[in-house]
Design a protein around this motif. Structure first.
Motif, mmCIF file in Angstrom:
data_model
loop_
_atom_site.group_PDB
_atom_site.id
_atom_site.type_symbol
_atom_site.label_atom_id
_atom_site.label_comp_id
_atom_site.label_asym_id
_atom_site.label_seq_id
_atom_site.Cartn_x
_atom_site.Cartn_y
_atom_site.Cartn_z
ATOM 1 N N MET A 36 -9.818 55.236 24.819
ATOM 2 C CA MET A 36 -9.277 56.077 23.777
ATOM 3 C C MET A 36 -8.089 56.854 24.341
ATOM 4 N N ILE A 37 -7.172 57.142 23.471
ATOM 5 C CA ILE A 37 -5.987 57.893 23.863
ATOM 6 C C ILE A 37 -5.794 59.002 22.832
ATOM 7 N N PHE A 38 -5.720 60.235 23.312
ATOM 8 C CA PHE A 38 -5.520 61.399 22.450
ATOM 9 C C PHE A 38 -4.171 61.989 22.805
ATOM 10 N N GLY A 39 -3.322 62.191 21.806
ATOM 11 C CA GLY A 39 -2.007 62.735 22.080
ATOM 12 C C GLY A 39 -1.415 63.407 20.860
ATOM 13 N N GLN A 40 -0.137 63.760 20.989
ATOM 14 C CA GLN A 40 0.601 64.360 19.884
ATOM 15 C C GLN A 40 1.766 63.456 19.516
ATOM 16 N N ILE A 41 1.962 63.309 18.215
ATOM 17 C CA ILE A 41 2.994 62.411 17.689
ATOM 18 C C ILE A 41 4.377 62.769 18.230
ATOM 19 N N LYS A 42 4.660 64.051 18.391
ATOM 20 C CA LYS A 42 6.011 64.471 18.800
ATOM 21 C C LYS A 42 6.357 64.026 20.218
ATOM 22 N N HIS A 43 5.360 63.769 21.046
ATOM 23 C CA HIS A 43 5.625 63.290 22.405
ATOM 24 C C HIS A 43 5.858 61.790 22.361
ATOM 25 N N LYS A 44 7.004 61.357 22.768
ATOM 26 C CA LYS A 44 7.366 59.949 22.646
ATOM 27 C C LYS A 44 7.190 59.182 23.951
ATOM 28 N N ASN A 45 6.196 59.530 24.746
ATOM 29 C CA ASN A 45 5.902 58.811 25.980
ATOM 30 C C ASN A 45 5.051 57.589 25.650
ATOM 31 N N ASP A 46 5.668 56.646 24.942
ATOM 32 C CA ASP A 46 4.934 55.498 24.417
ATOM 33 C C ASP A 46 4.967 54.272 25.326
ATOM 34 N N GLU A 47 5.627 54.358 26.473
ATOM 35 C CA GLU A 47 5.855 53.170 27.298
ATOM 36 C C GLU A 47 4.571 52.456 27.684
ATOM 37 N N THR A 48 3.499 53.176 27.879
ATOM 38 C CA THR A 48 2.249 52.564 28.325
ATOM 39 C C THR A 48 1.390 52.065 27.169
ATOM 40 N N LEU A 49 1.789 52.324 25.945
ATOM 41 C CA LEU A 49 1.022 51.900 24.782
ATOM 42 C C LEU A 49 1.404 50.491 24.353
ATOM 43 N N SER A 50 0.490 49.811 23.690
ATOM 44 C CA SER A 50 0.790 48.468 23.186
ATOM 45 C C SER A 50 1.895 48.532 22.141
ATOM 46 N N GLN A 51 2.521 47.413 21.911
ATOM 47 C CA GLN A 51 3.607 47.337 20.931
ATOM 48 C C GLN A 51 3.110 47.751 19.543
ATOM 49 N N GLY A 52 1.897 47.337 19.171
ATOM 50 C CA GLY A 52 1.350 47.681 17.863
ATOM 51 C C GLY A 52 1.105 49.168 17.701
ATOM 52 N N VAL A 53 0.578 49.809 18.738
ATOM 53 C CA VAL A 53 0.342 51.258 18.679
ATOM 54 C C VAL A 53 1.674 51.992 18.629
ATOM 55 N N ARG A 54 2.655 51.526 19.403
ATOM 56 C CA ARG A 54 3.988 52.144 19.354
ATOM 57 C C ARG A 54 4.576 52.034 17.958
ATOM 58 N N ALA A 55 4.406 50.878 17.313
ATOM 59 C CA ALA A 55 4.927 50.681 15.947
ATOM 60 C C ALA A 55 4.228 51.624 14.966
ATOM 61 N N ALA A 56 2.922 51.809 15.121
ATOM 62 C CA ALA A 56 2.183 52.720 14.241
ATOM 63 C C ALA A 56 2.676 54.152 14.409
ATOM 64 N N LEU A 57 2.830 54.592 15.653
ATOM 65 C CA LEU A 57 3.288 55.963 15.900
ATOM 66 C C LEU A 57 4.723 56.168 15.430
ATOM 67 N N ASP A 58 5.562 55.155 15.605
ATOM 68 C CA ASP A 58 6.938 55.248 15.116
ATOM 69 C C ASP A 58 6.950 55.364 13.592
ATOM 70 N N PHE A 59 6.104 54.595 12.927
ATOM 71 C CA PHE A 59 5.989 54.682 11.467
ATOM 72 C C PHE A 59 5.546 56.089 11.058
ATOM 73 N N ALA A 60 4.578 56.636 11.783
ATOM 74 C CA ALA A 60 4.089 57.988 11.471
ATOM 75 C C ALA A 60 5.187 59.030 11.666
ATOM 76 N N ARG A 61 6.039 58.830 12.664
ATOM 77 C CA ARG A 61 7.125 59.784 12.915
ATOM 78 C C ARG A 61 8.227 59.713 11.861
ATOM 79 N N THR A 62 8.408 58.557 11.245
ATOM 80 C CA THR A 62 9.565 58.336 10.376
ATOM 81 C C THR A 62 9.222 58.281 8.885
ATOM 82 N N HIS A 63 7.967 58.496 8.530
ATOM 83 C CA HIS A 63 7.557 58.470 7.126
ATOM 84 C C HIS A 63 6.735 59.714 6.796
ATOM 85 N N ASP A 64 6.851 60.168 5.574
ATOM 86 C CA ASP A 64 6.079 61.315 5.099
ATOM 87 C C ASP A 64 4.728 60.821 4.602
#
Length: 151
Positions: free
Chosen positions: A1-29
């Motif tokens: 499990m990974i617990f974090g905050q959306i505003k921190h963009k240290n996504d390098e260690t995350l899978s491509q799918g998780v990075r895409a989900a977090l990017d979507f969350a950052r860019t959509h209301d």
């Protein structure tokens, strides 16, 4: 499990799918999204926007998934999520159509999720959602991204 905050963009260690989900969350209301399923990349990545009342742990159930990672993103209100590992639980049958494993057991840890946080649950992560923080029920809204696990 990974617990974090959306505003921190240290996504390098995350899978491509998780990075895409977090990017979507950052860019959509997401708070403005209607309840229900919203496709992002077909069956590989989608988000379920849900709303519910938090309650006591005794009124909730444990779950895990095999085909998808969960990425929980609170949109309104606070929620406690109890956590453990499948190896510590009495695992029941797997429901393939719903990608749902139920189980019995106790918690190993708990986190309190607030808007701006995220939690990634892997297949070995048992989680019990919708637990009221400090025993005080609250109506919450959240996004649950489903990220297909490459087999």
């Amino acid at each position: 499990m990974i617990f974090g905050q959306i505003k921190h963009k240290n996504d390098e260690t995350l899978s491509q799918g998780v990075r895409a989900a977090l990017d979507f969350a950052r860019t959509h209301d997401l708070a403005a999204f209607e309840l229900g399923k919203h496709e992002i990349d077909g069956d590989d990545l989608f988000v379920n926007v849900v709303e519910y009342e938090t309650t006591s742990p005794q009124d909730r159930f444990w779950e895990a998934h095999r085909d998808y990672l969960d990425v929980h993103v609170p949109l309104r209100g606070d929620e406690q999520i109890d956590l453990n590992f499948l190896t510590n639980m009495a695992v029941k049958d797997y429901e393939k159509a719903a990608d749902f494993v139920s189980m019995d057991g106790g918690k190993n840890a708990s986190i309190v999720m607030a808007p701006g946080d995220f939690l990634v649950c892997d297949p070995q992560d048992a989680h019990r959602t919708a637990v009221a923080v400090d025993g005080k029920p609250e109506r919450i809204k959240k996004a649950i991204f489903k990220v297909k696990i490459e087999q």
